[in-house]
Motif scaffolding. Sequence first.
Motif, short mmCIF file in Angstrom:
data_model
loop_
_atom_site.label_atom_id
_atom_site.label_comp_id
_atom_site.label_asym_id
_atom_site.label_seq_id
_atom_site.Cartn_x
_atom_site.Cartn_y
_atom_site.Cartn_z
N UNK A 1 0.76 -1.19 0.10
CA UNK A 1 -0.08 0.04 -0.05
C UNK A 1 0.95 1.48 -0.22
N UNK A 2 2.18 1.16 -0.04
CA UNK A 2 2.95 2.12 -0.23
C UNK A 2 3.47 2.46 -1.40
N UNK A 3 4.02 3.72 -1.91
CA UNK A 3 4.69 3.94 -3.16
C UNK A 3 6.19 3.80 -2.90
N UNK A 4 6.62 3.28 -1.96
CA UNK A 4 8.06 3.40 -1.63
C UNK A 4 8.57 2.19 -2.05
N UNK A 5 10.09 2.22 -2.03
CA UNK A 5 10.89 1.15 -2.84
C UNK A 5 10.99 0.12 -1.83
N UNK A 6 10.49 -1.23 -2.35
CA UNK A 6 10.54 -2.14 -1.11
C UNK A 6 11.79 -3.00 -1.61
N UNK A 7 12.58 -2.80 -2.48
CA UNK A 7 13.70 -3.63 -2.82
C UNK A 7 14.83 -3.65 -1.75
N UNK A 8 14.91 -3.05 -0.85
CA UNK A 8 16.14 -3.30 0.20
C UNK A 8 15.30 -4.26 1.02
N UNK A 9 14.11 -3.97 1.54
CA UNK A 9 13.29 -5.09 2.37
C UNK A 9 13.20 -6.35 1.93
N UNK A 10 13.03 -6.63 0.67
CA UNK A 10 12.77 -7.80 -0.11
C UNK A 10 14.30 -8.45 -0.20
N UNK A 11 15.46 -7.68 -0.26
CA UNK A 11 16.66 -8.33 -0.30
C UNK A 11 16.99 -8.77 1.03
N UNK A 12 16.89 -8.26 2.05
CA UNK A 12 16.98 -8.31 3.46
C UNK A 12 16.36 -9.72 4.00
N UNK A 13 14.97 -9.84 3.27
CA UNK A 13 14.31 -10.88 3.70
C UNK A 13 15.03 -12.22 3.02
N UNK A 14 15.39 -12.01 1.79
CA UNK A 14 16.08 -13.25 1.03
C UNK A 14 17.36 -13.76 1.60
N UNK A 15 18.31 -12.42 1.97
CA UNK A 15 19.40 -12.95 2.88
C UNK A 15 19.04 -13.60 4.23
#
Length: 71
Positions: A45-59
């Motif tokens: 629901x946010x327009x923010x970039x979730x890339x860093x959060x997804x990368x952290x989850x994967x790691x």
Amino acid sequence: MAAARDLLVTLLVQGHEAGEFDVPDPELTADFLTHGYTGPCHHTRTDGDVTAAVQALFRRVVAARPPERPH
């Protein structure tokens, strides 16, 4: 999406064999990560970039260390 999941399984298997990832079940892990990626990337629901959060989850899921940052 199936091709992306297949590639992820291959990466997880090879990373586990190389000692980079602690992933005893690459198939299950790929299913989890595929769903973990799809949710924030397509249903947030946010327009923010979730890339860093997804990368952290994967790691975290594969027990990988983040890459070294240059000094």
